[in-house]
Design a protein around this motif. Sequence first.
Motif, PDB file in Angstrom:
ATOM      1  N   THR A 174       1.972  14.878 -66.333  1.00 23.27           N
ATOM      2  CA  THR A 174       3.069  15.314 -67.193  1.00 23.27           C
ATOM      3  C   THR A 174       4.308  15.680 -66.386  1.00 23.27           C
ATOM      4  O   THR A 174       5.431  15.254 -66.706  1.00 23.27           O
ATOM      5  CB  THR A 174       2.623  16.514 -68.043  1.00 23.27           C
ATOM      6  OG1 THR A 174       1.497  16.124 -68.827  1.00 23.27           O
ATOM      7  CG2 THR A 174       3.740  17.004 -68.949  1.00 23.27           C
ATOM      8  N   MET A 175       4.128  16.480 -65.333  1.00 27.67           N
ATOM      9  CA  MET A 175       5.291  16.914 -64.551  1.00 27.67           C
ATOM     10  C   MET A 175       5.977  15.744 -63.840  1.00 27.67           C
ATOM     11  O   MET A 175       7.190  15.733 -63.683  1.00 27.67           O
ATOM     12  CB  MET A 175       4.901  18.008 -63.542  1.00 27.67           C
ATOM     13  CG  MET A 175       3.771  17.667 -62.600  1.00 27.67           C
ATOM     14  SD  MET A 175       2.125  17.596 -63.377  1.00 27.67           S
ATOM     15  CE  MET A 175       1.913  19.262 -63.978  1.00 27.67           C
ATOM     16  N   ALA A 178       9.919  14.376 -64.256  1.00 25.84           N
ATOM     17  CA  ALA A 178      10.781  14.020 -63.123  1.00 25.84           C
ATOM     18  C   ALA A 178      11.294  12.590 -63.270  1.00 25.84           C
ATOM     19  O   ALA A 178      12.467  12.301 -62.992  1.00 25.84           O
ATOM     20  CB  ALA A 178      10.011  14.188 -61.821  1.00 25.84           C
ATOM     21  N   ALA A 179      10.422  11.691 -63.713  1.00 25.33           N
ATOM     22  CA  ALA A 179      10.825  10.290 -63.875  1.00 25.33           C
ATOM     23  C   ALA A 179      11.901  10.146 -64.938  1.00 25.33           C
ATOM     24  O   ALA A 179      12.840   9.344 -64.783  1.00 25.33           O
ATOM     25  CB  ALA A 179       9.607   9.445 -64.241  1.00 25.33           C
ATOM     26  N   VAL A 217      15.981  15.755 -59.465  1.00 24.62           N
ATOM     27  CA  VAL A 217      14.721  15.237 -60.004  1.00 24.62           C
ATOM     28  C   VAL A 217      13.602  16.247 -59.764  1.00 24.62           C
ATOM     29  O   VAL A 217      12.811  16.566 -60.668  1.00 24.62           O
ATOM     30  CB  VAL A 217      14.374  13.879 -59.378  1.00 24.62           C
ATOM     31  CG1 VAL A 217      13.007  13.381 -59.856  1.00 24.62           C
ATOM     32  CG2 VAL A 217      15.458  12.857 -59.696  1.00 24.62           C
ATOM     33  N   ARG A 218      13.547  16.779 -58.547  1.00 21.21           N
ATOM     34  CA  ARG A 218      12.546  17.806 -58.245  1.00 21.21           C
ATOM     35  C   ARG A 218      12.764  19.057 -59.090  1.00 21.21           C
ATOM     36  O   ARG A 218      11.815  19.679 -59.567  1.00 21.21           O
ATOM     37  CB  ARG A 218      12.609  18.160 -56.756  1.00 21.21           C
ATOM     38  CG  ARG A 218      12.088  17.055 -55.826  1.00 21.21           C
ATOM     39  CD  ARG A 218      12.240  17.423 -54.371  1.00 21.21           C
ATOM     40  NE  ARG A 218      13.586  17.175 -53.875  1.00 21.21           N
ATOM     41  CZ  ARG A 218      14.182  17.883 -52.925  1.00 21.21           C
ATOM     42  NH1 ARG A 218      13.557  18.900 -52.370  1.00 21.21           N
ATOM     43  NH2 ARG A 218      15.393  17.569 -52.522  1.00 21.21           N
ATOM     44  N   ARG A 256       3.634   9.137 -58.367  1.00 19.68           N
ATOM     45  CA  ARG A 256       2.711   8.200 -59.014  1.00 19.68           C
ATOM     46  C   ARG A 256       3.111   7.907 -60.463  1.00 19.68           C
ATOM     47  O   ARG A 256       2.384   8.205 -61.411  1.00 19.68           O
ATOM     48  CB  ARG A 256       1.252   8.705 -58.967  1.00 19.68           C
ATOM     49  CG  ARG A 256       0.747   9.140 -57.607  1.00 19.68           C
ATOM     50  CD  ARG A 256       1.045   8.154 -56.478  1.00 19.68           C
ATOM     51  NE  ARG A 256       0.508   6.826 -56.725  1.00 19.68           N
ATOM     52  CZ  ARG A 256       1.199   5.700 -56.510  1.00 19.68           C
ATOM     53  NH1 ARG A 256       2.452   5.743 -56.057  1.00 19.68           N
ATOM     54  NH2 ARG A 256       0.645   4.539 -56.735  1.00 19.68           N
ATOM     55  N   ILE A 257       4.287   7.319 -60.625  1.00 18.87           N
ATOM     56  CA  ILE A 257       4.748   6.916 -61.940  1.00 18.87           C
ATOM     57  C   ILE A 257       5.091   5.423 -61.927  1.00 18.87           C
ATOM     58  O   ILE A 257       5.939   4.979 -61.144  1.00 18.87           O
ATOM     59  CB  ILE A 257       5.980   7.718 -62.393  1.00 18.87           C
ATOM     60  CG1 ILE A 257       5.588   9.151 -62.700  1.00 18.87           C
ATOM     61  CG2 ILE A 257       6.632   7.076 -63.613  1.00 18.87           C
ATOM     62  CD1 ILE A 257       4.724   9.322 -63.940  1.00 18.87           C
TER      63      ILE A 257
END
Length: 402
Positions: A286-287, A291-292, A63-64, A259-260
Amino acid sequence: MKQQTKKQRLKNVLPWNAKDHINQSVRDMPPSGIRKFFDLVSEMKGAISLGVGEPDFVTPWHVREACIYSLELGNTHYTSNKGMPELREAICQEVSRDMGIDFDCNEEILITTGVSEAVDLAFRATLNPGEEAVVPEPCYVAYTPDIILAGGVPKTVPTRLENEFRVQAEDVARRVTEKTRSLLLSYPNNPTGAIMTRSDLEDLADVVVENDLIVISDEVYAELTYSKSHISFAQLEGMKERTLILNGLSKSHAMTGWRIGYAMGDPALVGAMTKIHQYTMLCAPTMAQVAALEAMQSGKDEMLHMRHEYDLRRRLFVSGLNRIGLDCFEPKGAFYAFPSVQRFGLSSEEFAERLLYEQKVAVVPGNVFGESGEGFLRCSYATSREELIEALDRMEIFIKSL
């Protein structure tokens, strides 16, 4: 009379005080009781924190890596206000597959900056000044302030240990007035770990329909349900249209700092929330959305592994609490235990402060989450089993000293 100079006029003006220019609601609002104990423990060497509700796991590497690669490609611009279409589509597909609820990924979902923003938007979009929202307590500390900041009036409903902290329909009905517009549900619950049964939700549905309410359902801990599958209020017949589902990846995928979050519901409700979102956040980072998307598409195995580990900790810690004399019902969701301290003759705050200073174990007093939380403590077991065992040993020493 001689005209005063500018300097003389300024001398006659009362001293300027910034506090006089702060919104009254904000000025009257107490700071978060959770952060108070977090700040104390951060300065205390050797302390064990069971206070803050955050996974101790690191976001999985793939994910990162997706985020890093996206940055390398230069994806640093705004997305649509509603969020990346691919992410909205992935979330809608998962909700359809897991809960059997179909949402339009263009009109019925909004990607938010964490579930916290989604809660704030939900109240601001649905409450006119003076209108009421019913909130079961104990509850997450942000709900009541968010209602007040939206110009609304919180109407709290106590939940009780004898019902395993499941809100009862008759208690909600007693709090509803002609000004009531919404009911907030937060299950699995923070701080109690309680979940609702289908029968509980069906009873609530009668009250909701009879009083024409919107249900704001914070389901951020939905994936962390242990003994049974999570049931959303929106899954009940005819309730999808009345429900705003709020969820995110912070707890389930160890992505608190990204923070998603997201909101799903009727196009009119989501559209109203999007209007506010446009003027405040524009879009979620956006980034973090990239990742989400990776987490939604390829992160199921890690999520299941983390849930399994939380379940092991839950059983270890709750049995340990009962063994040392802190009576605790079995939490069936989230990663919190909510033991009673009523038999010790101390308030929740007194117990928590003494435990922190005498044995260096940080927990959160239950009254922080509302009046019905008095006499209890919130203990997060989102930490290693080794630390939980050490915390139990220290808590036992403290209890024996009382």
